[in-house]
Scaffold this active site. Structure first.
Site, PDB file in Angstrom:
ATOM      1  N   SER A 119       0.391  -1.114   0.452  1.00 51.33           N
ATOM      2  CA  SER A 119       0.106  -0.335  -0.027  1.00 51.33           C
ATOM      3  C   SER A 119       0.075   1.461   0.016  1.00 51.33           C
ATOM      4  CB  SER A 119      -0.786   0.157   0.685  1.00 51.33           C
ATOM      5  OG  SER A 119      -0.462   0.069   2.316  1.00 51.33           O
ATOM      6  N   LYS A 156      -6.277   4.120   8.196  1.00 51.07           N
ATOM      7  CA  LYS A 156      -4.498   5.046   7.799  1.00 51.07           C
ATOM      8  C   LYS A 156      -4.859   7.064   7.721  1.00 51.07           C
ATOM      9  CE  LYS A 156      -3.200   1.561   5.116  1.00 51.07           C
ATOM     10  NZ  LYS A 156      -3.436   1.328   3.788  1.00 51.07           N
TER      11      LYS A 156
END
Length: 265
Positions: free
Chosen positions: A159, A208
């Site tokens: 990611s 996140k």
């Protein structure tokens, strides 16, 4: 058993009937469930250093001194072998700093903790290779001449691809006009990337964004397909910028620096 119960006083009969139910609930409460508990993880500035080494090291081409930060973001989740019980799920379900996720959504391939860690590190290595190809392709630089080494091998998963690509672009070209791609800001984000620069979704975006804001970011680059997830628990003071490609991300940051229109979720 039924005839015997009918001769008991009502309170005693209810107590006898309730005993198996209580036992069953106790078993359910202590039984392991196929979920993991996740929380905001670390962030790392790809323009900075890690363990005394530059995260992005370039040879074969001049590089720039950069200002600002490009922070890749992570989540931290309980391991595949960790037992999660019903009381723990209930405890964390309503905690905005935690997320309860199906185990198969986080560890789709199965395997032991060691196998999962090895797989995630392999995915990170592939992501770094794709990020380098995407950045050098965007800048029209020959990978035979320009070599990029990425030193963040202890963080697993794919990611961080988008942020690695942006870091390489900023180190080599900045905003294309002599300035920093970050504009001196702390920019965070997430997203996989392919060698042709296509940005893909990653999961765990609400956690996140919390990690990004905790560590000082004011802008968060998010795969466009995950805009709704990112908005669901967006921390105050964090601006979302949706992207579908490396070109999108670079153009958005350039526009942000000029004070021009920037896409939003």
């Amino acid at each position: 058993m039924l005839s015997r119960l009918t001769r008991l006083p009502l309170p005693a009969a209810l107590a006898v009937c309730a005993a198996p139910v209580v036992a069953l609930l106790a078993v359910v409460a202590l039984a392991p469930l196929p979920f993991v508990i996740a929380q905001p993880g670390l962030t790392a500035d790809v323009l900075g250093e890690r363990d005394g080494k530059a995260v992005i090291a370039v040879t074969g081409s001049p590089t720039r001194e950069t200002k600002g930060q490009l922070r890749m973001t992570t989540i931290q989740a309980t391991g595949p072998s960790t037992t999660v019980t019903l009381p723990e799920l209930v405890d964390h379900w309503f905690d905005p700093a935690r997320a309860v996720m199906p185990k198969e959504a986080v560890y789709s391939g199965g395997g032991s903790d060691e196998e999962i860690e090895a797989h995630n590190l392999e995915e990170m290595a592939k992501s770094q290779s794709s990020a380098t190809d995407a950045a050098l392709g965007f800048l029209h630089k020959d990978p035979k001449d320009v070599k990029v080494e990425l030193n963040l091998a202890d963080v697993g998963g794919p990611s961080a691809g988008l942020l690695f690509s942006l870091g390489i672009v900023d180190k080599l070209d900045g905003d294309g006009s002599g300035g920093d791609l970050t504009g001196g800001r702390s920019i965070a984000g997430t997203g996989t990337i392919t060698a042709d620069g296509t940005v893909g979704p990653v999961g765990g975006v609400p956690l996140k964004t919390q990690a990004a804001r905790r560590d000082g970011a004011s802008v968060f680059l998010v795969p466009k397909a995950e805009c709704s997830d990112a908005r669901s628990e967006l921390p105050e003071g964090l601006r979302l910028v949706p992207v579908t490609s490396l070109t999108d991300a670079v153009n958005a940051l350039r526009a942000l620096n000029r004070g021009g229109p920037v896409p939003s979720c």
